[in-house]
Design a protein around this motif. Sequence first.
Motif, mmCIF file in Angstrom:
data_model
loop_
_atom_site.group_PDB
_atom_site.id
_atom_site.type_symbol
_atom_site.label_atom_id
_atom_site.label_comp_id
_atom_site.label_asym_id
_atom_site.label_seq_id
_atom_site.Cartn_x
_atom_site.Cartn_y
_atom_site.Cartn_z
ATOM 1 N N TRP A 128 2.306 12.534 -4.939
ATOM 2 C CA TRP A 128 1.047 12.211 -6.134
ATOM 3 C C TRP A 128 -0.400 11.449 -6.337
ATOM 4 O O TRP A 128 -1.474 12.149 -6.123
ATOM 5 C CB TRP A 128 1.800 12.233 -7.756
ATOM 6 C CG TRP A 128 2.572 13.719 -8.620
ATOM 7 C CD1 TRP A 128 4.050 13.302 -8.243
ATOM 8 C CD2 TRP A 128 2.319 14.985 -7.609
ATOM 9 N NE1 TRP A 128 4.898 14.571 -9.052
ATOM 10 C CE2 TRP A 128 4.056 15.656 -8.146
ATOM 11 C CE3 TRP A 128 1.199 15.292 -6.842
ATOM 12 C CZ2 TRP A 128 3.636 16.778 -7.856
ATOM 13 C CZ3 TRP A 128 2.312 17.301 -7.412
ATOM 14 C CH2 TRP A 128 3.230 17.278 -7.281
ATOM 15 N N ARG A 130 2.102 2.705 -3.239
ATOM 16 C CA ARG A 130 0.982 3.597 -3.718
ATOM 17 C C ARG A 130 0.624 5.155 -3.149
ATOM 18 O O ARG A 130 0.645 6.330 -2.974
ATOM 19 C CB ARG A 130 -0.384 3.586 -4.006
ATOM 20 C CG ARG A 130 -0.037 2.075 -5.207
ATOM 21 C CD ARG A 130 0.269 2.494 -6.270
ATOM 22 N NE ARG A 130 0.862 1.555 -7.716
ATOM 23 C CZ ARG A 130 1.620 0.851 -8.338
ATOM 24 N NH1 ARG A 130 2.784 1.634 -7.704
ATOM 25 N NH2 ARG A 130 1.203 0.555 -9.113
ATOM 26 N N ILE A 131 0.304 4.636 -1.587
ATOM 27 C CA ILE A 131 0.264 6.139 -0.860
ATOM 28 C C ILE A 131 0.792 6.541 -0.756
ATOM 29 O O ILE A 131 0.685 7.935 -0.273
ATOM 30 C CB ILE A 131 -0.733 5.682 0.534
ATOM 31 C CG1 ILE A 131 -1.803 4.408 -0.122
ATOM 32 C CG2 ILE A 131 -1.773 6.373 1.595
ATOM 33 C CD1 ILE A 131 -2.928 4.204 -1.281
ATOM 34 N N GLY A 132 2.059 6.287 -0.509
ATOM 35 C CA GLY A 132 3.072 7.343 -0.163
ATOM 36 C C GLY A 132 3.368 8.057 -1.127
ATOM 37 O O GLY A 132 4.272 9.684 -0.979
ATOM 38 N N VAL A 140 -2.048 10.395 -3.955
ATOM 39 C CA VAL A 140 -3.101 10.838 -2.538
ATOM 40 C C VAL A 140 -3.150 12.355 -2.778
ATOM 41 O O VAL A 140 -4.537 12.394 -2.828
ATOM 42 C CB VAL A 140 -1.586 11.174 -1.918
ATOM 43 C CG1 VAL A 140 -2.708 11.925 -0.519
ATOM 44 C CG2 VAL A 140 -1.180 10.092 -0.747
ATOM 45 N N VAL A 159 0.644 -1.311 0.259
ATOM 46 C CA VAL A 159 -0.324 0.094 0.003
ATOM 47 C C VAL A 159 0.893 1.094 0.230
ATOM 48 O O VAL A 159 0.456 2.190 -0.995
ATOM 49 C CB VAL A 159 -0.849 -0.046 1.412
ATOM 50 C CG1 VAL A 159 -1.342 1.124 1.891
ATOM 51 C CG2 VAL A 159 -1.743 -0.740 1.736
ATOM 52 N N LEU A 160 1.740 1.178 0.643
ATOM 53 C CA LEU A 160 2.874 2.035 0.670
ATOM 54 C C LEU A 160 3.451 3.018 -0.914
ATOM 55 O O LEU A 160 3.423 4.461 -0.421
ATOM 56 C CB LEU A 160 3.835 2.235 1.772
ATOM 57 C CG LEU A 160 3.976 3.251 3.330
ATOM 58 C CD1 LEU A 160 4.863 1.914 4.041
ATOM 59 C CD2 LEU A 160 3.677 4.232 2.854
#
Lengths: 123, 123
Positions: free
Chosen positions: B27, B22-24, B29, B19-20
Amino acid sequence: MENNLKNRNRDPDCPVRTVLDRIGDKWAVLVITTLGEEGTMRFNHLYETIGDISQKMLTVTLKKLQEDGLVSRKMYQEIPPRVEYTLTDTGVTLVPLLNALAEWANANMKGIKKSRSVYAEVN
Amino acid sequence: MENNLKNRNRDPDCPVRTVLDRIGDKWAVLVITTLGEEGTMRFNHLYETIGDISQKMLTVTLKKLQEDGLVSRKMYQEIPPRVEYTLTDTGVTLVPLLNALAEWANANMKGIKKSRSVYAEVN
DNA sequence: TTTGCCAATTACTTTGGGGTAAGTAATACT
DNA sequence: AGTATTACTTACCCCAAAGTAATTGGCAAA
């Protein structure tokens, strides 16, 4: 509620970005969640628990988190040196949010992986 | 509850890391939260709302999010082209978590900035 | 006919995140 | 004397992420 999206996003001091600079950092998240579970930890304990972080990145990450007041550092004047790291009160408040993300990850990983493989097939 | 920290962290399929990835991404987010507020949006609308993203990064980010099944893309066969982006059901479930982080950011930015400046003085 | 629109794509360059490996200080153990 | 321990720091290098800028395609309007 009446936030202007454009203004918020163009703002160089945008809180969301300020936070993402740290939270978006994989190593920072790992350090925070690990400290959140274990409480106070020494350098090598963190190093071994996280497993695949380098000493350099652990040092750098801890320094950033101290700088932001999320982690406190306590040094004992001993030989060999002993240094303990603990989440500050502010740091602790971040843990449930990160745990919520982790839970979301657990719940949705299967779907995401499936989506990725489907996408890969089509393209 | 009985998770083994070491195992969890060494796991290459670790959900948190998945997940990180992507979430990290700053852009990603920004795109998710923007779509979360505005609903369906066209490319240029996103481009202008986010403000300081490049076309390239917006394209790349949208592609990744589609790949993960967080954003859906609808193309109309028209000239000039029209493409609409919307959060999927899965994508929508992520919005409150990101908003919680944004709120945390707003609530704690002052303290973080102060901590940073204090730290800078000492060193 | 040149301009503009929309949603990209392409080519090129730069930045910096992160790895490895070695070094350091100070002491205790063998 | 030599080695281990702890928590780093330093130097060096690589590669992928991200930025910049120009271009595309097809049609309509000035």
